[in-house]
Every structure is written in C-alpha cells, then in structure tokens.
Design a protein around this motif. Sequence first.
Motif, PDB file in Angstrom:
ATOM      1  N   ASN A  60       0.812  -1.207   0.000  1.00 25.02           N
ATOM      2  CA  ASN A  60       0.000   0.000   0.000  1.00 25.02           C
ATOM      3  C   ASN A  60       0.859   1.278   0.000  1.00 25.02           C
ATOM      4  N   ILE A  62       2.654   2.504   2.283  1.00 22.11           N
ATOM      5  CA  ILE A  62       2.804   3.209   3.556  1.00 22.11           C
ATOM      6  C   ILE A  62       4.260   3.111   3.972  1.00 22.11           C
ATOM      7  N   TRP A  84      -0.188   8.116  -4.924  1.00 27.73           N
ATOM      8  CA  TRP A  84      -1.635   8.131  -4.666  1.00 27.73           C
ATOM      9  C   TRP A  84      -2.356   7.142  -5.563  1.00 27.73           C
ATOM     10  N   ARG A  87      -2.005   3.794  -3.903  1.00 26.29           N
ATOM     11  CA  ARG A  87      -2.898   3.635  -2.747  1.00 26.29           C
ATOM     12  C   ARG A  87      -4.351   3.502  -3.161  1.00 26.29           C
ATOM     13  N   GLN A  88      -4.719   4.161  -4.260  1.00 26.90           N
ATOM     14  CA  GLN A  88      -6.094   4.048  -4.747  1.00 26.90           C
ATOM     15  C   GLN A  88      -6.310   2.645  -5.316  1.00 26.90           C
ATOM     16  N   PHE A 112     -15.167   9.368   2.731  1.00 27.31           N
ATOM     17  CA  PHE A 112     -13.861  10.001   3.001  1.00 27.31           C
ATOM     18  C   PHE A 112     -12.849   9.737   1.880  1.00 27.31           C
ATOM     19  N   GLY A 113     -12.759   8.490   1.441  1.00 29.68           N
ATOM     20  CA  GLY A 113     -11.813   8.135   0.376  1.00 29.68           C
ATOM     21  C   GLY A 113     -12.093   8.885  -0.919  1.00 29.68           C
ATOM     22  N   ASN A 116     -11.143  12.461  -0.818  1.00 27.93           N
ATOM     23  CA  ASN A 116      -9.702  12.681  -0.958  1.00 27.93           C
ATOM     24  C   ASN A 116      -9.257  12.567  -2.404  1.00 27.93           C
ATOM     25  N   LEU A 117      -9.972  11.726  -3.179  1.00 27.55           N
ATOM     26  CA  LEU A 117      -9.584  11.545  -4.566  1.00 27.55           C
ATOM     27  C   LEU A 117     -10.099  12.678  -5.442  1.00 27.55           C
ATOM     28  N   MET A 164     -13.416   3.701  -3.186  1.00 28.04           N
ATOM     29  CA  MET A 164     -12.303   4.279  -3.942  1.00 28.04           C
ATOM     30  C   MET A 164     -12.042   3.487  -5.220  1.00 28.04           C
TER      31      MET A 164
ATOM     32  N   GLU B 223      -3.892   7.877   5.499  1.00 26.62           N
ATOM     33  CA  GLU B 223      -2.963   7.912   4.368  1.00 26.62           C
ATOM     34  C   GLU B 223      -3.293   6.806   3.381  1.00 26.62           C
ATOM     35  N   CYS B 226      -5.675   7.716   0.879  1.00 27.41           N
ATOM     36  CA  CYS B 226      -5.280   8.822   0.007  1.00 27.41           C
ATOM     37  C   CYS B 226      -5.519  10.201   0.604  1.00 27.41           C
ATOM     38  N   TYR B 227      -5.555  10.327   1.918  1.00 26.16           N
ATOM     39  CA  TYR B 227      -5.707  11.666   2.496  1.00 26.16           C
ATOM     40  C   TYR B 227      -4.406  12.444   2.329  1.00 26.16           C
ATOM     41  N   ARG B 228      -4.501  13.637   1.778  1.00 25.97           N
ATOM     42  CA  ARG B 228      -3.295  14.450   1.574  1.00 25.97           C
ATOM     43  C   ARG B 228      -3.593  15.921   1.792  1.00 25.97           C
TER      44      ARG B 228
END
Lengths: 283, 266
Positions: A60, A62, A84, A87-88, A112-113, A116-117, A164, B223, B226-228
Amino acid sequence: MGIIKTEKLGYEYIRRDDEGNVSGITRAVDDVNIDVEPGEFIAILGHNGSGKSTLAKQINAILTPSEGEIYVDGMNSADPDKLWDVRQCAGMVFQNPDNQIIGQLVEEDVGFGPENLGVPTPEIWERVTESLRMMQMLEYSKHSPNKLSGGQKQRVSIAGVLAMHPKCIIFDEPTAMLDPHGRKEVIRSARALNDVEKITIILITHYMEETIYADRIFVMDKGRIAMEGTPKEVFSQVEKLQELRLGVPQATLVAHRLKAAGLPIPDGILNRQELREALKACL
Amino acid sequence: MIREITIGQYYDEESVIHRLDPRVKLVATLIYIISIFVVNNIPGYAFVVVFLGICIALSHVPFKFIVKGLKPVMIILFITIAFNMLLTPGEILWKFWILKISREGLKAGATMALRLTLLITGSSLMTLTTTPNNLTDGMERLLRPLTRIRVPVHEIAMMMSIALRFIPILLEETDIIMKAQMARGADFESGNIFRRAKALVPLLVPLFVSAFRRANDLAMAMEARCYRGGEGRTKMKPLKYNGRDYAAYAIVWLFLAGCIVLRIVL
C-alpha cells in the motif's frame, strides 16, 4: 506481470538509541518474491512478528522497501508521482475497527476516500450507496460508527475502501479483534468481493480456517516466504507448519493423526465435510 | 460527570433553526454576542431576551434542557457577581469587616450576571441545534480566507472533527481502565482533592499511551485512503445557502441595528 509483483523485496526496521546511533536492525521482510494475478484470492499466513504486516504496508506504499522493488498494477510503489495511484489501486483494511473509521456517520466515513480523490459530489453519493449496498450496510448509513458491532465496523471500513474503486484490497488481520460471528461476516464479505466483483484479495491472518478458500497461500517466517501453494498443498505438510509455530485447521489435524495411525486417508483435508467423505471411503 | 455537560451537545429535532446553514448560525451567534455588549439599558436587555426567547421557541429545544446546560457554569457566574459586588467602589450600602457592597457594585454584578447568562444560553443554542460535523464544516468555510495568511484552516477543522469522533471512544476506554485499576485496588473516590488528582495519574498514563497508538493507526488509515490535506479535496456534503439562510442573515443584522438604536435613543 500480475497486479502485485515483488522483486527481492526487503525491509529493515532500524532501532536507534537516545543519541541517534543505530542500536539494532531488524529485517522484517527478507528477499520476498511474489506475483499475484488479477482476481486471485491470496492468503498470507504467519505467526506474530513474521513480517506479514510489514509486507502489507509495503504493498500500500505506507512503507517504502529498503531494498528490491514492488509493482502494483505496473506502478513502482517507491515512485513519489505514483504514490496516490498505488494507494487508490491497492486499498487496505486494518486490524482495529475503531482506529480506521474517520467519519462520524457511516456514510461520511465511506465518503472520506472519494473526497480525498477529488470525486465530484454526486458521484461520491453514488459510490457510497453502491459500496454500502455491497457490504449490506446501507440501512446503517445514517448511524454513528460507535454504535455498530465489530463485524459491522469492519464492513464499513471495507465499504470505505471499495468506494475508492480499488483493483486489489489488502486485509491486514481484519478479524484479529472480532468475535467468531464478526470474523465470519468479514471473511464472507471478502470472498464475495473476490467472487462477484473480481477484486484481487490479499488476506493476512493467523487463523488457518480463514485461508482454506484462498487460491494460494504464502506462509511467512522470519521475513521470508517459507511455504507457498494451494491450501491443499500447504496444509498437507502438517509437521512443517507446526515447525513454523502455526496450527492447522482442526479437520486437517484429525485427518493427519488418523493417517499417522494407519487409516488410508488422503493428505490435504481442509474441512469437516471432506473429512467425513474420506472417513466414509474408509468404511 | 462528563455526561452532564450540555454545552457542545447536539439536540436532535426538526426545526427551522436546525436546518439553517452552520455558517449562518456561527455568524449570528457572533453578532448576538456583540449585541449583548452593545445594549446597556432595561429596554435593550428586554429586546435581547425577547429575541433569544423567539429563537429558543423556534428551535423546539426544551427550555429545561437549556437551563440544565447552565448548571456547570453557575460557580463562575457566582464568583463574577461576588467580585463585582464587593470590589466596585462607590456609594456604600452595606459594610461588614472588610467587605463592602456599593450601589454601583450591585448594579455591575447584576448586569454581568445577566450578560453571562444571555451569552451562554445563546451560544449553547447554537451548539444544541448544529451537529458537530456541520459546525466544523461551517468554521472551515468561514475561516477559509485565513489560509492566505497561512493559517492551516482545513487541518484545524479536520483535527476538530477527529477529536469529536474519538471523544466517546476515549471516554469508554477511560471507564475500562478505571474499572481495571479499581479491581486491583486503586481508589479514585476517597481523600481530598489532591489525593484524588494524584490517583488519576495511573489512569492518565495508559490513556495517553493508547491515544497515541490510536492516533498512529488513524494517521496510517487516513494515508492509506489517500488523504493528503485539503487541496484538491471535494466535499460529500457541500454547504449551500438557501432562501431561509439569507432571511436569517437579514434578521440578525436588523437585530444588531435594533440594539444600537436602543442604546443611542434611550
């Protein structure tokens, strides 16, 4: 190349003392080469500290590998421009259901996801409804996550990842903090996603029973892949698994003991039904 | 004890006030607070009280519930009144040892008590009718201009909403740790205030450790999704003004104008 491919992957945790000098190095992942085809259901087994969670976090992005490379859908996870996208593409569900829910309402957490995208508002709602329906949590969309059961919380977390639109979902011990009922709920959801949506699943766990439906199992020990194969292949080697401090499913163990006692029972029995069939054949 | 405080709590009800945009409510509360300090005579205070009364009636929040919220701040209220009464110099009405109550002090104390009560009631009406999430959303939008002078508005709003999400979880955890330690002989209830405060240390340490662990997990989960930060982020529930929001703005500004007129004319 498969959806997830690692080449000589390694990861080191470096411990430092108060002055910042290196006081010890732990190789959590060591020379791991795996290649996962799209749509596969992979299980990664290993006892505590075998490096399975570290491996998951690397997929992922991280954690970035100390050595070697990891490709997610052809993208190198160490490439900052692709971070990104990686992670997506490879979503992740963690162990503690409380610590991964951000929203104060179920629907807000699932949204939330996509937020963020940068997904436009009407599409966020479509995705939230669709993912909650897939996880059968739609009726709870206006509830507070604090009032749900552990299994339900994990399903909300899965829905949050689904929204996502990932190609692959990594489950990092998603059932470790759940009761048996919640564990069943979560594993059933993961299998359904694999069957119906053809999403690649990587399930990291130390419960043997959860891995018997996997297409392939990797057993990790001291950061390395110690065993690899279909559940039948892996679970027929009972002694080796016990050496790695792992148990085997109850039915497998019974079958193994009976075989050792002289009954003509085949290797690789995974569940009670197979055991029953094998015993009938003996009569 | 923590559960008794109603300030900051949300009271679920269907009403015009509940449906207002959180930005309107935030601005209105600010204007209302200013107006409390603008008025300085009895007709002025009467005007404010009537306005607040209408708002409470419109909000469908039971009056009893609002009064309950006043209880925890009673002590502060009494201290303020006492200080005002005893320490304001002027025409002395009553004297005992070194304590003196003056006419001016009495007046100042009464005014301060009235103002504080109005202030707390008004602002708790806002929190009672707005969900915490709406509130942080509203604040984020209202404070957005401050990003130009590098105030991390989005981050502050995100921190607030995460804090709100984790309050019940940490409360529950406190309860569990407390019970676990009571089972091993810890005593949280007897002794004077210092002893009790000291007894809390073994409670706070594990709580802090666990809070940090949770924060670490949560940051990782954010994270992974995809939180940025706030840039390029879209909103699932964007704030939008309706007709009633503009009407509310007009009413609140008229209210402030009314307060100013009452002060000048009378």
